[in-house]
Design an enzyme around this catalytic site. Sequence first.
Site, PDB file in Angstrom:
ATOM      1  N   CYS B  84       0.685  -1.301   0.215  1.00 55.37           N
ATOM      2  CA  CYS B  84       0.045  -0.091  -0.008  1.00 55.37           C
ATOM      3  C   CYS B  84       0.925   1.368   0.094  1.00 55.37           C
ATOM      4  O   CYS B  84       1.610   1.516  -0.949  1.00 55.37           O
ATOM      5  CB  CYS B  84      -1.000  -0.108   1.148  1.00 55.37           C
ATOM      6  N   HIS B 194      -3.867  -4.954  -0.150  1.00 52.17           N
ATOM      7  CA  HIS B 194      -3.312  -5.464   1.182  1.00 52.17           C
ATOM      8  C   HIS B 194      -3.441  -7.083   1.272  1.00 52.17           C
ATOM      9  O   HIS B 194      -4.559  -7.555   1.425  1.00 52.17           O
ATOM     10  CB  HIS B 194      -4.216  -5.022   2.311  1.00 52.17           C
ATOM     11  N   GLU B 196      -2.362  -8.909   3.537  1.00 51.65           N
ATOM     12  CA  GLU B 196      -2.891  -9.354   4.945  1.00 51.65           C
ATOM     13  C   GLU B 196      -4.184  -9.316   5.262  1.00 51.65           C
ATOM     14  O   GLU B 196      -4.706  -9.914   6.273  1.00 51.65           O
ATOM     15  CB  GLU B 196      -2.047  -8.587   5.705  1.00 51.65           C
TER      16      GLU B 196
END
Lengths: 257, 216
Positions: B84, B194, B196
């Site tokens: 990001c 993202h 994650e």
Amino acid sequence: MSLAKRIIPCLDVDNGRVVKGVQFVDIRDAGNPVDVARRYDEEGADEITFLDITASSDDRETIVHVVEEVANEVFIPLTVGGGIRTVDDVRRMLNAGADKVAINTAAVFNPEFVRQATDKVGSQCIVVAIDAKKVSMENEPLRWEIFTHGGRKATGLDAIAWAKKMVDYGAGEILLTSMDRDGTKIGFDLPLTRAISEAVSVPVIASGGVGTLEHLAAGVIDGLADAVLAASIFHFAEYSIQEAKQYMADRGIEMRL
Amino acid sequence: MSSTVVVVDYGMGNLRSVSKALEHVVSANQRVIISSDADEIANAERVVFPGQGAARDCMKQLKALQLDAVVLQAASEKPFLGICMGMQVLMAHSEENQGIDCMNLYAGNVCAFADESLRSTMQGLKIPHMGWNRVLHKQPHPLWHAIPDNNRFYFVHSYYVTPEDKMLMAGTTDYGINFTSVIASKNVFATQFHPEKSAHDGLQLLKNFCRWNGQV
């Protein structure tokens, strides 16, 4: 357009436990937020929202631990709302692993709080939750106002003007709940959803009234919502998230299947 | 001695999700640490460089903590994953906050979806670009292992990178325009999305990163 519309199950959490009964036959502990969140993740939920309804401020810390535990194991976006009043509250939730924090009543009483929060943590982390109720009469043009205290207290604030103001103040997303429809299972207030979605530049999550899969589809197609939030139809396993996504995809909506 | 995967902590946003996701996928001999210590970053086996918030604040923090040099050094020599804002600040310049000079690892700008020039193409599209969107692989890469082409990842952003060297483009995404959502060059891989927060495929990408030798 390849960005998918989102389905977001919402869980009410009271003192660290999921309430309003989640009923999955094969889940070990339906009150355990981690078990429930994991289940929704497996079913393909695009995000999960936790609404903390803990009444006593002494017990507010429990939601932080809930977020930590869920974020340790569930790797999709998490939003937390309920009782967020200060920038410190926002930070605590984000540090615990929340991706977004929903601000509701505190924004009404102190709009500057939204500006301060977005300034500190960025717009993408701040959702402003709006509870709106229709106030126009039958033969009048449609008009909705912001209500607080679970829809009991009028504020006199026009819902569309308020949504625009919150976006000006930095809100990265609007969570829009129709207090007329909440709990009714007769579908979203589509004119309200559409009016707000057309009025603001940020994504809008439609909430309040979902009883069928067609309601979810209508929220996107007719309400122009970017995401749809529902609680009971998923909790009671009337429909799985997968079924809901497939239904919406069959209606021509871009979904993550 | 275990090898470390260091998540660079420069005070920009929540690193917990990144480190927890990494902990899920690392090998038995790997250890995940969150660190703002230059020596720890320099000694890491691999480095994850996340980021959230505004470009101005990210650059200010990196400089205040004197981490810009060590991060750039890591990006030149070991497996390095930008996420990001951690991707955006690798570029030369960002249009955010009235214009901010960034780390200049790659020539090119960071541009706004809300730019006046995109007004007609972005009409009706909400900003931030928020949610699950498709990533088209532009080149084979070890980090795409076991991730089908055109699968969806989770995005939240209002700005996007425009690298001058088109060879850097490892993935693209459509949102009004077709933008570079993944950059890859030598030992560096950087994503606008993202991983994650991207469920199974995101974890797979992090797993691939933790096993990557840094070569293409």
